[in-house]
Write a protein that holds these residues in place. Structure first.
Motif, mmCIF file in Angstrom:
data_model
loop_
_atom_site.group_PDB
_atom_site.id
_atom_site.type_symbol
_atom_site.label_atom_id
_atom_site.label_comp_id
_atom_site.label_asym_id
_atom_site.label_seq_id
_atom_site.Cartn_x
_atom_site.Cartn_y
_atom_site.Cartn_z
ATOM 1 N N LEU A 37 -26.071 37.888 8.709
ATOM 2 C CA LEU A 37 -27.458 37.719 8.267
ATOM 3 C C LEU A 37 -27.630 37.539 6.755
ATOM 4 O O LEU A 37 -28.665 37.026 6.320
ATOM 5 C CB LEU A 37 -28.296 38.918 8.712
ATOM 6 C CG LEU A 37 -28.667 38.979 10.191
ATOM 7 C CD1 LEU A 37 -29.354 40.301 10.510
ATOM 8 C CD2 LEU A 37 -29.564 37.819 10.577
ATOM 9 N N GLN A 57 -27.098 33.571 10.666
ATOM 10 C CA GLN A 57 -27.881 32.804 9.693
ATOM 11 C C GLN A 57 -27.042 32.375 8.492
ATOM 12 O O GLN A 57 -27.594 31.857 7.519
ATOM 13 C CB GLN A 57 -29.053 33.669 9.185
ATOM 14 C CG GLN A 57 -29.916 34.291 10.259
ATOM 15 C CD GLN A 57 -30.800 33.276 10.957
ATOM 16 O OE1 GLN A 57 -31.189 32.283 10.357
ATOM 17 N NE2 GLN A 57 -31.110 33.519 12.211
ATOM 18 N N THR A 58 -25.736 32.590 8.549
ATOM 19 C CA THR A 58 -24.903 32.398 7.362
ATOM 20 C C THR A 58 -23.918 31.242 7.528
ATOM 21 O O THR A 58 -23.674 30.754 8.625
ATOM 22 C CB THR A 58 -24.118 33.685 7.062
ATOM 23 O OG1 THR A 58 -23.375 34.074 8.230
ATOM 24 C CG2 THR A 58 -25.057 34.810 6.667
ATOM 25 N N GLU A 99 -27.357 27.498 4.122
ATOM 26 C CA GLU A 99 -28.024 27.179 5.394
ATOM 27 C C GLU A 99 -29.542 27.226 5.226
ATOM 28 O O GLU A 99 -30.262 26.362 5.745
ATOM 29 C CB GLU A 99 -27.577 28.150 6.491
ATOM 30 C CG GLU A 99 -26.116 28.032 6.855
ATOM 31 C CD GLU A 99 -25.887 27.914 8.358
ATOM 32 O OE1 GLU A 99 -26.839 28.140 9.121
ATOM 33 O OE2 GLU A 99 -24.753 27.568 8.756
ATOM 34 N N ASP A 100 -30.042 28.210 4.490
ATOM 35 C CA ASP A 100 -31.482 28.301 4.260
ATOM 36 C C ASP A 100 -31.995 27.075 3.502
ATOM 37 O O ASP A 100 -33.079 26.549 3.810
ATOM 38 C CB ASP A 100 -31.812 29.562 3.459
ATOM 39 C CG ASP A 100 -31.705 30.825 4.298
ATOM 40 O OD1 ASP A 100 -31.730 30.710 5.533
ATOM 41 O OD2 ASP A 100 -31.587 31.922 3.709
ATOM 42 N N LYS A 115 -30.685 25.366 16.178
ATOM 43 C CA LYS A 115 -30.335 26.492 17.037
ATOM 44 C C LYS A 115 -29.533 26.105 18.276
ATOM 45 O O LYS A 115 -28.722 26.894 18.766
ATOM 46 C CB LYS A 115 -31.609 27.220 17.476
ATOM 47 C CG LYS A 115 -32.418 27.840 16.336
ATOM 48 C CD LYS A 115 -31.604 28.903 15.609
ATOM 49 C CE LYS A 115 -32.422 29.558 14.499
ATOM 50 N NZ LYS A 115 -31.633 30.561 13.744
ATOM 51 N N ASN A 162 -32.091 24.135 5.883
ATOM 52 C CA ASN A 162 -33.189 24.312 6.836
ATOM 53 C C ASN A 162 -34.528 23.953 6.183
ATOM 54 O O ASN A 162 -35.382 23.297 6.795
ATOM 55 C CB ASN A 162 -33.229 25.757 7.344
ATOM 56 C CG ASN A 162 -32.005 26.111 8.169
ATOM 57 O OD1 ASN A 162 -31.265 25.231 8.618
ATOM 58 N ND2 ASN A 162 -31.767 27.392 8.359
ATOM 59 N N ARG A 164 -25.758 32.949 3.028
ATOM 60 C CA ARG A 164 -26.798 32.345 3.849
ATOM 61 C C ARG A 164 -27.603 31.289 3.091
ATOM 62 O O ARG A 164 -28.357 30.524 3.686
ATOM 63 C CB ARG A 164 -27.735 33.406 4.413
ATOM 64 C CG ARG A 164 -28.643 34.114 3.433
ATOM 65 C CD ARG A 164 -29.681 34.939 4.176
ATOM 66 N NE ARG A 164 -30.627 34.100 4.899
ATOM 67 C CZ ARG A 164 -31.283 34.476 5.998
ATOM 68 N NH1 ARG A 164 -31.096 35.688 6.489
ATOM 69 N NH2 ARG A 164 -32.131 33.666 6.593
#
Length: 539
Positions: A403, A50-51, A410-411, A112, A414, A407
Motif C-alpha cells: 500500500l 497499490q505499489t 502508479e498513482d 484493476k 493513474n 506507490r
C-alpha cells in the motif's frame, strides 16, 4: 513415505472423531469451499496492491497485450530480439479483448482487471498447495500450509502481480501435485504423470528458466520409474514437442517470422550473461539475503519442517533451484518465487507438529480415560505465540509493501490516465530512470509519450539515455528541449531530480500540478520520496 509420520502430522486422520464430525470436516475442506475462500482472499489482496515492484509486471506482459488488442503500446528491446514468448501476454490479451468488446475498457477497470484475473490463478495455486500438502502429510498440515501461504508477506505482495513468474509459480505447484516421484499414489489423490508433463511444459513455455525445476523433477522421475523408455519416448518427447510446437506457431504468428524463444533466451541469459547489464549480486545472495527476505519470519519454521518431515525430495528441490540461480550474476527475488510455496509447506508441517505435541493430554477426562466425541486439538502456548509472532511481523510488512512503498509511480499514471480520459493530456515526457512507471496499458489513451531508453548497448561501458540523464539531469533535459517542435504537455519526474531541474521547468513555463508520495527510503538509487507531475502553461 513413512505412514506413521503422516498420521502424526495430520492429526485429524487418527481416531477419536465421530462419523458426523468427519463428514463435517470433509465438507468444510472440500476443494470447492477451499477455492472460494482462497479466491475471496486473493481478490481483496489484488485490490489492495497499490505499489510498483518491478517494470516487467507492466512492460513484459500488459504492455504487449495492450498493443496486441488496441494497436498501441511499447515493445521493449527483448521483443525485438525474440527472447520473450507471446504465450503469457496472450492471457491478458484475451482479458483486454473481452473488455474492449463489452465496452468496459474504462481507466479504472483497465487498471484493476489484470490483477483481478491473476487473483483467480493465485487462488488455483493456493488450492493445489493445500491438495499437495494434504496428499503428502494429511489435512492438518494442509490447513497450516494454507495459513502460511496466506500469511506470508511476499506471497501477498507479489503473487497477484502480472509477472510471468507468478503464473509459473501457480503452474509449478499444480505440476508437482501430479508427479508420482513427488508423492505416492492414493485413491483420494491419484497421480497423473501426463498432466504433470503438460503443466511442466507450459511453465517452461511461459518462462524458459522453469526448466531448472522440471529438469530436477524429470531426472528424479526417470530414476524412480520402472519403465524409463515409456516415460521418455511415449510421454516426455510427444508432450514436450506438442507444447513447444504450439508455442512456436503462436510466436511465428505474432513475430511474423520463425523465432525459437527458448534458444534465444538461453543464449542471452546464460551463454552471454546479458542479464548482468541490469546489475549483479554475489553468488550467495539467494542463501544469505534473497530467499530469507521472502520467507522472512517463516524461515525457522521452514527449516524445522524440513528436518522433521524428512522429505528429502522437496528439500533438495529448493536447494537445487537456489544453487542454480546463484550461478547467474543477475538475481531477483521473483526468480525463485516458484519454490517459496514449497518452503511454506514445510512451515505448515512444523506448525502441525507443535499442535500435536501440545495436545497429547487433551483427550482424557479426570475421571477415566475416555476419548472425547469431538476431536479437538488444544493449541499449546508455544503454538499461540508462534502464530501471533508470524502475524505480527508479516501483516505490517505486507500492508506497507503493498500500500505504501513505491506507490507514487502508479498513482501518477493513474492520475494521468484519468486526465487523458477527460482530454486534458496531449503528450507526456518521463524524466526518470527507464521503465519507472506503467505505460500505455495503464494510460489507455493513444497520445505521444517518451521515456528514457535503457536498451543494452553492444559496446561495453556506453551509457544509455537513462544513465546519461542521472549523470547530468540539466544538461540532458536541455538537449532534449532543443529538439522539441512542441513541448510535452506534462513532465513526470522524481523529487530527487526535480531540485536539479527547477530552473529548467520555470524557463520552459512548467508548473507543478500534482505530487504523489513514493517511498520513505531509497531502494537502489537516491531517495525517490515523491513523484511530481508538471504541466506546461501555454498562456
Amino acid at each position: 513415505m513413512d505412514i506413521r509420520k503422516r498420521k502424526i502430522a495430520g492429526g485429524d486422520r487418527d481416531g477419536g472423531a465421530s462419523v458426523n464430525d468427519v463428514g463435517d470436516s470433509e465438507s468444510v475442506t472440500s476443494p470447492r469451499r477451499i477455492f472460494l475462500f482462497c479466491l475471496a482472499v486473493r481478490v481483496v489482496n489484488a485490490l489492495l496492491i497499490q505499489t510498483y515492484f518491478n517494470p516487467d509486471e507492466h512492460w513484459q506482459s500488459l504492455e504487449v497485450a495492450h498493443r496486441t488488442v488496441f494497436g498501441y503500446g511499447y515493445m521493449t528491446w527483448e521483443w525485438k530480439r525474440g527472447i520473450r514468448s507471446y504465450l503469457h501476454p496472450m492471457v491478458f490479451a484475451f482479458l483486454y479483448k473481452l473488455l474492449q468488446v463489452t465496452g468496459l475498457d474504462t481507466p479504472y477497470i483497465m487498471r484493476k482487471a489484470p490483477r483481478l484475473m491473476q487473483s483467480v490463478f493465485s487462488a488455483i495455486g493456493d488450492l493445489y498447495l493445500y491438495k499437495l500438502a494434504d496428499a503428502l502429510y494429511g489435512k492438518n498440515v494442509a490447513s497450516w500450509s494454507l495459513f502460511c501461504q496466506m500469511a506470508n508477506w511476499f506471497i501477498f505482495f507479489c503473487l497477484n502481480r502480472t509477472f510471468s513468474n507468478c503464473l509459473e509459480t501457480v503452474l509449478t505447484i499444480m505440476g508437482l501435485y501430479y508427479w508420482p516421484c513427488i508423492r505416492n499414489h492414493s485413491t483420494d489423490y491419484p497421480v497423473n504423470r501426463k498432466w504433470g508433463l503438460v503443466i511442466a511444459a507450459l511453465a517452461c513455455a511461459i518462462r524458459p528458466t522453469s526448466a531448472v525445476i522440471w529438469l530436477y523433477v524429470g531426472m528424479l522421475e526417470l530414476f524412480l520409474t520402472p519403465n524409463k523408455v515409456k516415460f521418455i519416448v511415449l510421454e516426455v518427447i510427444p508432450i514436450g514437442s506438442l507444447v513447444l510446437g504450439f508455442t512456436c506457431l503462436l510466436d511465428r504468428l505474432m513475430y511474423g517470422s520463425w523465432v525459437i524463444v527458448p534458444l534465444n533466451f538461453l543464449k542471452f541469459n546464460f551463454l552471454s550473461s546479458g542479464g548482468d547489464y541490469y546489475g549483479t549480486h554475489p553468488w550467495h545472495w539467494y542463501f544469505s539475503q534473497g530467499f530469507l527476505v521472502m520467507l522472512f519470519t517463516f524461515t525457522p519454521f521452514s527449516i524445522t519442517g524440513m528436518m522433521k518431515s524428512n522429505n528429502q525430495k522437496l528439500s533438495a528441490l529448493i536447494l537445487w533451484v537456489l544453487a542454480l540461480y546463484s550461478v547467474l550474476g543477475h538475481k531477483e527475488f521473483r526468480f525463485v518465487l516458484p519454490v517459496l510455496p514449497i518452503a511454506l509447506i514445510f512451515s505448515g508441517y512444523a506448525f502441525a507438529q507443535m499442535e500435536v505435541s501440545g495436545s497429547s493430554s487433551s483427550s482424557v477426562t479426570k475421571k477415566k480415560q475416555v476419548p472425547r466425541q469431538n476431536h479437538t486439538i488444544k493449541w499449546s502456548p508455544k503454538l499461540r505465540l508462534s502464530v501471533f509472532f508470524l502475524l505480527a511481523t508479516n501483516i505490517p510488512m505486507a500492508v506497507y509493501m503493498s500500500l505504501f512503498h513505491q506507490r507514487g509511480t502508479e498513482d501518477a499514471m493513474n492520475y494521468l490516465s484519468d486526465e487523458a480520459y477527460k482530454g486534458r493530456v496531449k503528450s507526456i515526457l518521463f524524466l526518470m530512470p527507464c521503465h519507472s512507471t506503467p505505460y500505455y496499458s495503464t494510460l489507455h489513451h493513444n497520445i505521444p509519450m517518451q521515456f528514457l531508453d535503457c536498451t543494452p548497448s553492444e559496446e561495453k561501458g556506453e551509457l544509455d539515455e537513462s544513465d546519461r540523464f542521472l549523470v547530468n539531469p540539466l544538461g540532458f533535459a536541455s538537449e532534449l528541449a532543443r529538439n522539441w517542435s512542441e513541448p510535452p504537455s506534462h513532465i513526470v519526474l522524481f523529487a530527487s531530480e526535480e531540485t536539479k531541474l527547477r530552473d529548467f521547468m520555470i524557463q520552459h513555463s512548467y508548473e507543478e500540478v500534482k505530487r504523489f508520495f513514493h517511498a520513505h527510503f531509497k531502494v537502489d538509487r537516491d531517495l525517490q520520496s515523491s513523484v511530481v507531475v508538471y504541466v506546461v502553461n501555454y498562456t
